[in-house]
Design a protein around this motif. Structure first.
Motif, mmCIF file in Angstrom:
data_model
loop_
_atom_site.group_PDB
_atom_site.id
_atom_site.type_symbol
_atom_site.label_atom_id
_atom_site.label_comp_id
_atom_site.label_asym_id
_atom_site.label_seq_id
_atom_site.Cartn_x
_atom_site.Cartn_y
_atom_site.Cartn_z
ATOM 1 N N PRO A 146 42.651 51.416 15.009
ATOM 2 C CA PRO A 146 44.089 51.591 14.783
ATOM 3 C C PRO A 146 44.678 52.800 15.485
ATOM 4 O O PRO A 146 45.847 52.788 15.877
ATOM 5 N N HIS A 147 43.867 53.858 15.656
ATOM 6 C CA HIS A 147 44.416 55.114 16.178
ATOM 7 C C HIS A 147 43.997 55.395 17.619
ATOM 8 O O HIS A 147 44.397 56.404 18.192
ATOM 9 N N LEU A 148 43.186 54.508 18.225
ATOM 10 C CA LEU A 148 42.762 54.657 19.605
ATOM 11 C C LEU A 148 43.022 53.342 20.338
ATOM 12 O O LEU A 148 43.418 52.357 19.735
ATOM 13 N N ALA A 149 42.760 53.315 21.632
ATOM 14 C CA ALA A 149 43.137 52.154 22.443
ATOM 15 C C ALA A 149 42.010 51.141 22.584
ATOM 16 O O ALA A 149 42.061 50.277 23.460
ATOM 17 N N TRP A 150 40.988 51.221 21.758
ATOM 18 C CA TRP A 150 39.869 50.298 21.900
ATOM 19 C C TRP A 150 40.174 48.958 21.252
ATOM 20 O O TRP A 150 40.504 48.880 20.065
ATOM 21 N N ARG A 151 40.057 47.880 22.027
ATOM 22 C CA ARG A 151 40.193 46.509 21.555
ATOM 23 C C ARG A 151 39.048 45.710 22.173
ATOM 24 O O ARG A 151 39.000 45.539 23.394
ATOM 25 N N GLU A 152 38.116 45.241 21.350
ATOM 26 C CA GLU A 152 36.927 44.544 21.856
ATOM 27 C C GLU A 152 36.244 45.389 22.934
ATOM 28 O O GLU A 152 35.821 44.890 23.981
ATOM 29 N N GLU A 153 36.119 46.673 22.664
ATOM 30 C CA GLU A 153 35.578 47.627 23.634
ATOM 31 C C GLU A 153 34.050 47.681 23.526
ATOM 32 O O GLU A 153 33.502 48.029 22.478
ATOM 33 N N PRO A 154 33.310 47.354 24.603
ATOM 34 C CA PRO A 154 31.838 47.433 24.576
ATOM 35 C C PRO A 154 31.375 48.885 24.706
ATOM 36 O O PRO A 154 30.742 49.280 25.696
ATOM 37 N N LEU A 155 31.665 49.691 23.712
ATOM 38 C CA LEU A 155 31.514 51.140 23.833
ATOM 39 C C LEU A 155 30.072 51.551 24.053
ATOM 40 O O LEU A 155 29.794 52.416 24.877
ATOM 41 N N ARG A 156 29.143 50.938 23.318
ATOM 42 C CA ARG A 156 27.744 51.350 23.475
ATOM 43 C C ARG A 156 27.256 51.084 24.888
ATOM 44 O O ARG A 156 26.644 51.960 25.521
ATOM 45 N N GLN A 157 27.527 49.904 25.413
ATOM 46 C CA GLN A 157 27.093 49.573 26.766
ATOM 47 C C GLN A 157 27.731 50.503 27.789
ATOM 48 O O GLN A 157 27.070 50.977 28.726
ATOM 49 N N THR A 158 29.013 50.788 27.608
ATOM 50 C CA THR A 158 29.718 51.673 28.539
ATOM 51 C C THR A 158 29.108 53.066 28.545
ATOM 52 O O THR A 158 28.836 53.644 29.608
ATOM 53 N N LEU A 159 28.870 53.617 27.344
ATOM 54 C CA LEU A 159 28.336 54.978 27.264
ATOM 55 C C LEU A 159 26.885 55.038 27.726
ATOM 56 O O LEU A 159 26.476 56.023 28.368
ATOM 57 N N GLU A 160 26.098 54.017 27.418
ATOM 58 C CA GLU A 160 24.714 54.029 27.881
ATOM 59 C C GLU A 160 24.649 53.985 29.405
ATOM 60 O O GLU A 160 23.795 54.642 30.019
ATOM 61 N N ALA A 161 25.569 53.244 30.030
ATOM 62 C CA ALA A 161 25.615 53.207 31.488
ATOM 63 C C ALA A 161 26.039 54.557 32.059
ATOM 64 O O ALA A 161 25.512 55.009 33.089
ATOM 65 N N MET A 162 26.980 55.219 31.388
ATOM 66 C CA MET A 162 27.471 56.501 31.884
ATOM 67 C C MET A 162 26.464 57.622 31.667
ATOM 68 O O MET A 162 26.373 58.555 32.474
ATOM 69 N N LEU A 163 25.689 57.531 30.557
ATOM 70 C CA LEU A 163 24.765 58.603 30.204
ATOM 71 C C LEU A 163 23.332 58.318 30.636
ATOM 72 O O LEU A 163 22.503 59.231 30.684
ATOM 73 N N GLY A 164 23.026 57.070 30.925
ATOM 74 C CA GLY A 164 21.684 56.711 31.352
ATOM 75 C C GLY A 164 20.632 56.813 30.271
ATOM 76 O O GLY A 164 19.455 57.067 30.558
ATOM 77 N N ARG A 165 21.020 56.601 29.005
ATOM 78 C CA ARG A 165 20.078 56.693 27.896
ATOM 79 C C ARG A 165 20.633 55.930 26.699
ATOM 80 O O ARG A 165 21.835 55.661 26.630
ATOM 81 N N PRO A 166 19.770 55.584 25.722
ATOM 82 C CA PRO A 166 20.251 54.829 24.556
ATOM 83 C C PRO A 166 21.240 55.642 23.724
ATOM 84 O O PRO A 166 21.129 56.861 23.596
ATOM 85 N N VAL A 167 22.208 54.939 23.155
ATOM 86 C CA VAL A 167 23.230 55.552 22.314
ATOM 87 C C VAL A 167 23.411 54.687 21.068
ATOM 88 O O VAL A 167 23.460 53.461 21.163
ATOM 89 N N LEU A 168 23.489 55.315 19.906
ATOM 90 C CA LEU A 168 23.851 54.607 18.678
ATOM 91 C C LEU A 168 25.338 54.811 18.448
ATOM 92 O O LEU A 168 25.842 55.931 18.538
ATOM 93 N N VAL A 169 26.052 53.718 18.143
ATOM 94 C CA VAL A 169 27.479 53.794 17.857
ATOM 95 C C VAL A 169 27.720 53.241 16.464
ATOM 96 O O VAL A 169 27.238 52.161 16.118
ATOM 97 N N THR A 170 28.452 53.994 15.647
ATOM 98 C CA THR A 170 28.777 53.553 14.300
ATOM 99 C C THR A 170 30.188 54.004 13.938
ATOM 100 O O THR A 170 30.808 54.785 14.655
ATOM 101 N N ASN A 171 30.684 53.494 12.838
ATOM 102 C CA ASN A 171 31.983 53.931 12.341
ATOM 103 C C ASN A 171 31.904 55.386 11.888
ATOM 104 O O ASN A 171 30.904 55.806 11.301
ATOM 105 N N ASP A 172 32.953 56.164 12.131
ATOM 106 C CA ASP A 172 32.905 57.594 11.827
ATOM 107 C C ASP A 172 32.766 57.864 10.328
ATOM 108 O O ASP A 172 32.066 58.793 9.909
ATOM 109 N N ALA A 173 33.440 57.056 9.510
ATOM 110 C CA ALA A 173 33.325 57.263 8.067
ATOM 111 C C ALA A 173 31.940 56.868 7.554
ATOM 112 O O ALA A 173 31.401 57.503 6.638
ATOM 113 N N ASP A 174 31.340 55.823 8.138
ATOM 114 C CA ASP A 174 29.966 55.472 7.777
ATOM 115 C C ASP A 174 29.027 56.637 8.077
ATOM 116 O O ASP A 174 28.124 56.960 7.294
ATOM 117 N N ALA A 175 29.248 57.279 9.230
ATOM 118 C CA ALA A 175 28.415 58.428 9.595
ATOM 119 C C ALA A 175 28.589 59.570 8.599
ATOM 120 O O ALA A 175 27.623 60.206 8.178
#
Length: 351
Positions: A108-137
């Motif tokens: 609701p507060h950012l521009a992500w819509r069906e955003e493959p965030l984990r794949q994008t960040l893993e490609a940019m960082l070259g390593r595995p990334v865990l992605v979760t909801n901020d409140a869950d964290a």
């Protein structure tokens, strides 16, 4: 998949001290990097196995531009990773995730819509990334290291730009069938009420969040109410600069209108908590986020409204409502710890 439970070395859910004791076993070793992405800030920190932050950085969220947010994430990771040997990376992002944490379906507060965030960040960082909801964290962090330690069923609420939520049950974060559980801030509490960023009207977060508190203060100023004098005095007469943070700080200083506004938000908070108690029946509600700094000015009216609206009141046990212990860093601590737990489990599975 559900977010992973900690390994068996973590104390079982039973009464325990309020402050976390050191955690033994494989979770203790290795550093993890956690990032908490909110509507206004991106915070990153290096976290050890006991939940302690060894280094921390913060940047303003660069508007609603998804690519710019991802660039900030990479910048923070690279800066911290250059100074510490980080074994795993966890991202806590505001929004709805799919069940395996690969895609941000909607934020609701950012521009992500069906955003493959984990794949994008893993490609940019070259390593595995865990992605979760901020409140869950944040909920996970409070269960592992903070106010929820020793509880086997709790609800975490983070009050800031909106209302984030997490449900921790029997050592795991419950995310529902499709990954969307915990979006408590978008329960409709006032049909036809204020428009929410999610598109609906009358969502709970429009009445019990930091944004709601600031809006009510600005409304008083806009109507030239004499009650707004103290609020306006704090912002040099610029009503548009009255925010939830400003009102909270004034309330803590004893300003009468600010205290009244915080109490009103607390009443809305208690009403929503009563609804959640009817549905989920947890033993504990933990209140975090920036608005939680109001402490008892917020929680006391919330407890009264909760008790007044609780279904079956007088014939059932009431959940305890308390403030979070880990403060604004809970999200990044939880994201880092979840990434560490997953990394250990994956290594154990491949051994």
């Amino acid at each position: 998949m559900q977010l992973p439970p900690p390994d068996s070395a973590v104390p079982a859910p039973n009464p325990a001290p309020a402050l976390a004791a050191p955690v033994s076993g494989p979770n203790r070793g290795g550093l993890a990097l956690g990032i908490d992405i909110g509507g206004t800030k991106v915070a990153a920190g290096v976290v050890d196995g006991n939940g302690a932050i060894l280094a921390q950085l913060r940047r303003d969220t660069p508007g609603r531009d998804a690519r710019a947010v991802e660039a900030v994430i990479v910048e923070l990771v690279n800066e911290l990773d250059a100074k510490y040997h980080v074994e795993s990376i966890g991202i806590g992002a505001a929004g709805w995730m799919d069940l395996d944490g690969s895609t941000v379906v909607f934020s609701p507060h950012l521009a992500w819509r069906e955003e493959p965030l984990r794949q994008t960040l893993e490609a940019m960082l070259g390593r595995p990334v865990l992605v979760t909801n901020d409140a869950d964290a944040a909920g996970w962090a409070e269960w592992r290291f903070g106010a929820g330690r020793g509880q086997n069923r709790l609800v975490m609420l983070t009050l800031g730009t909106g209302i984030g939520g997490a449900l921790v049950m029997d050592g795991r974060v419950e995310r529902g069938s499709f990954g969307m559980a915990g979006e408590f801030g978008h329960q409709i509490i006032m049909p036809g009420g204020h428009r929410c960023e999610c598109g609906n009207r009358g969502c709970w977060e429009q009445y019990a969040s930091g944004n709601a508190l600031g809006r009510e203060g600005r409304e008083l100023a806009k109507k030239h109410s004499p009650m707004a004098a103290g609020l306006l005095g704090a912002v040099n007469g610029r009503g548009k600069d009255i925010t939830g943070t400003v009102v909270t700080e004034l309330a803590l200083q004893g300003e009468a209108t600010a205290k009244e506004l915080v109490a009103e938000v607390g009443e809305w908070l208690g009403l929503g908590i009563a609804n959640l108690a009817a549905a989920l029946d947890p033993a504990l509600f933990i209140i975090g986020g920036g608005l939680s700094t109001a402490g008892e000015l917020l929680l006391e009216p919330a407890r009264r409204a909760y008790a007044r609206n609780l279904t079956g009141r007088g014939y059932r046990k009431e959940a305890h409502i308390t403030v979070a212990q880990l403060g604004p860093a809970a999200g990044l601590i939880g994201a880092a710890d979840l990434a560490r737990v997953r990394a250990h489990k994956e290594r154990d599975a491949s051994a």
